[in-house]
Write an enzyme that holds these catalytic residues in place. Structure first.
Site, short mmCIF file in Angstrom:
data_model
loop_
_atom_site.label_atom_id
_atom_site.label_comp_id
_atom_site.label_asym_id
_atom_site.label_seq_id
_atom_site.Cartn_x
_atom_site.Cartn_y
_atom_site.Cartn_z
N LYS A 1 42.85 -3.53 3.95
CA LYS A 1 43.53 -3.97 5.16
C LYS A 1 43.57 -5.50 5.24
O LYS A 1 44.18 -6.11 4.40
CB LYS A 1 42.85 -3.31 6.37
CG LYS A 1 42.56 -1.81 6.19
CD LYS A 1 43.79 -0.94 6.07
CE LYS A 1 43.49 0.49 5.63
NZ LYS A 1 42.55 1.22 6.46
N ASP B 1 31.96 -0.54 11.34
CA ASP B 1 33.18 -0.70 10.55
C ASP B 1 33.97 -1.84 11.19
O ASP B 1 34.46 -1.71 12.31
CB ASP B 1 33.98 0.62 10.56
CG ASP B 1 35.21 0.58 9.66
OD1 ASP B 1 35.77 -0.52 9.47
OD2 ASP B 1 35.61 1.65 9.16
N ARG C 1 30.37 -0.93 -14.68
CA ARG C 1 30.04 -0.06 -13.54
C ARG C 1 28.90 -0.67 -12.73
O ARG C 1 28.87 -0.58 -11.50
CB ARG C 1 29.69 1.35 -14.01
CG ARG C 1 29.14 2.23 -12.88
CD ARG C 1 29.31 3.73 -13.08
NE ARG C 1 29.05 4.21 -14.40
CZ ARG C 1 27.84 4.33 -14.97
NH1 ARG C 1 26.75 3.98 -14.32
NH2 ARG C 1 27.72 4.80 -16.20
N TYR D 1 38.35 5.98 12.50
CA TYR D 1 39.36 6.21 11.48
C TYR D 1 39.32 7.68 11.05
O TYR D 1 38.23 8.22 10.79
CB TYR D 1 39.05 5.29 10.29
CG TYR D 1 39.96 5.52 9.12
CD1 TYR D 1 41.32 5.23 9.21
CD2 TYR D 1 39.49 6.04 7.93
CE1 TYR D 1 42.16 5.46 8.15
CE2 TYR D 1 40.33 6.27 6.85
CZ TYR D 1 41.68 5.98 6.97
OH TYR D 1 42.51 6.21 5.92
C1 LIG Z 1 41.74 2.36 6.31
C2 LIG Z 1 40.43 2.42 6.96
C3 LIG Z 1 39.32 2.97 6.29
C4 LIG Z 1 39.43 3.59 4.92
O1 LIG Z 1 39.75 2.63 3.95
P1 LIG Z 1 40.59 2.98 2.62
O2 LIG Z 1 40.61 1.66 1.92
O3 LIG Z 1 41.94 3.45 3.05
O4 LIG Z 1 39.84 4.02 1.88
C5 LIG Z 1 38.11 2.96 6.95
N1 LIG Z 1 37.97 2.45 8.19
C6 LIG Z 1 39.02 1.92 8.87
C7 LIG Z 1 38.82 1.37 10.24
C8 LIG Z 1 40.28 1.90 8.28
O5 LIG Z 1 41.31 1.39 8.95
#
Ligand SMILES: *Cc1c(COP(=O)(O)O)cnc(C)c1O
Length: 383
Positions: free
Chosen positions: A198, A173, A50, A102
């Site tokens: 992603k 982000d 962890r 998001y």
């Molecule tokens: C998908 C996404 C998230 C969240 O990520 P997860 O891995 O699905 O929890 C956050 N920000 C953006 C821009 C995203 O496309």
């Protein structure tokens, strides 16, 4: 080391992990929960997974080197990363966010962070004056750029200057462009977020998230949070993301090339009303993106002439699946209004331009003619 980004995607900053003496080219998966100590006060640098695990550490080192950060932390999902990030704040703190984000981030802020006493101003960071929303208790500006799903591009340098002037953190982000095309820390951001699910992972097979920073103080605080809340990425998933990142540059290039072709095709279709893609010249988004990123990525949002046509396309494509998520080798089509952004209040959706005629496409690395043919047959079969 000052390597090019393609080399860094494979070797990170080049620091070798001393624990493995076999010469294994692929980084080993340390599938262990705990680590033995030889005596009290002595350890191998690892105690319990962890806190840290060698496979996760290797992945974190690669991601930190790609973003130009001093530290990166790998979480079980992007949302786990953003949830951990929110632990930096206290009841009474105020955060300015762009209103086009998001959907999961908006849900977190509205349903959990707000309950914990944190307040938000959801504004349009492109068209509104951010400075006029800063209050005495404002602690951070939180943006995505390009934004999800409307592909607005926010000037990161300008946001960073505003944040610095007022002693705020700028949190970006960077999921949509990845460090291959954009490195917000080098433009003045304090923390970069990724959904590693992603583009970094890139194969629609693993969930992951990252926080990256170039501040020692933030790194220490975030390290304390990750070991306390326990949302770090598991060893096997760390390995999958490490493997995905090795091909990030060639995937990003190819997906972008496909996206350019598809954007041009969509612009020529009479039943497509608007195409939102920063790679299209002549828009403010294009100009800002050119200044702060080395590419435009492969996310396209487009508006068709009716909701019926939008729904028809989603059920008529033969190659392109109708599925959430983005950034993988497979092209995917989504319907933001009922999927990714379903929990965003309808009036906010409409204000941002998310209607039931809007589709979002994550362009993958298939043969571009096959993708265009598929979209064309789906549109042409509409009665
Ligand atoms: C998908 C996404 C998230 C969240 O990520 P997860 O891995 O699905 O929890 C956050 N920000 C953006 C821009 C995203 O496309």
């Amino acid at each position: 080391m000052d390597w090019g980004i393609e080399t860094k995607c494979i070797y990170g900053d080049g620091v070798k992990f001393e624990g493995d003496k076999t010469g294994s080219i692929s980084f080993p998966i340390y599938q262990t929960a705990t680590f033995a100590h030889s005596a009290v006060g002595q350890d191998t640098g690892f105690a319990y997974s962890r806190l840290q695990n060698p496979t996760r550490q290797q992945l974190e080192q690669v991601v930190a080197s790609l973003e130009g950060g001093i530290d990166a932390l790998a979480f079980s999902t992007g949302m786990a990363a953003i949830t951990a990030l929110m632990e930096l704040f206290r009841p009474g703190d105020h955060i300015i966010t762009d209103s086009d984000l998001y959907g999961g981030s908006i849900r977190l802020f509205r349903s959990i962070s707000q309950k914990n006493g944190i307040t938000f101003s959801h504004i349009d960071c492109v068209r509104e004056n951010v400075e006029s929303f800063i209050q005495e208790n404002t602690r951070a500006i939180f943006i995505e750029t390009p934004t999800n799903p409307m592909m607005n591009v926010i000037d990161i340098r300008k946001m960073a200057e505003t944040a610095k002037r007022h002693g705020l953190w700028l949190i970006v982000d960077n999921t949509f462009l990845s460090p291959y095309f954009q490195k917000p820390l080098t433009l003045g951001a304090d923390i970069v977020i990724h959904s590693g699910t992603k583009f970094l992972g890139g194969h629609n097979d693993t969930l992951a998230g990252f926080l990256v920073t170039n501040s020692l103080e933030l790194s220490e605080q975030l390290r304390f949070i990750i070991k306390t809340v326990g949302s770090g990425l598991a060893p096997f998933d760390s390995w999958l993301i490490l493997r995905g990142i090795k091909t990030l540059p060639i995937r990003m290039e190819r997906a972008q090339e496909n996206a350019q072709a598809i954007a041009a095709f969509l612009q020529g279709e009479s039943r497509v009303r608007k195409v939102y893609y920063p790679g299209i010249p002549g828009t403010q988004a294009h100009e800002i993106c050119k200044r702060q990123a080395s590419g435009f990525g492969s996310m396209i949002t487009f508006e068709v002439e009716s909701a019926r046509l939008a729904r028809h396309i989603l059920k008529s494509t033969r190659l392109i699946p109708f599925a959430e998520s983005l950034g993988g080798v497979e092209t995917l089509l989504t319907y933001p209004t009922t999927q990714t952004h379903a929990d965003v209040p309808v009036e906010v959706q409409r204000k941002n331009g998310i209607t039931d005629c809007v589709l979002r496409m994550s362009v993958g690395i298939e043969t571009k003619e096959d993708l265009i043919d598929d979209l064309k047959q789906a549109m042409d079969s509409f009665g």
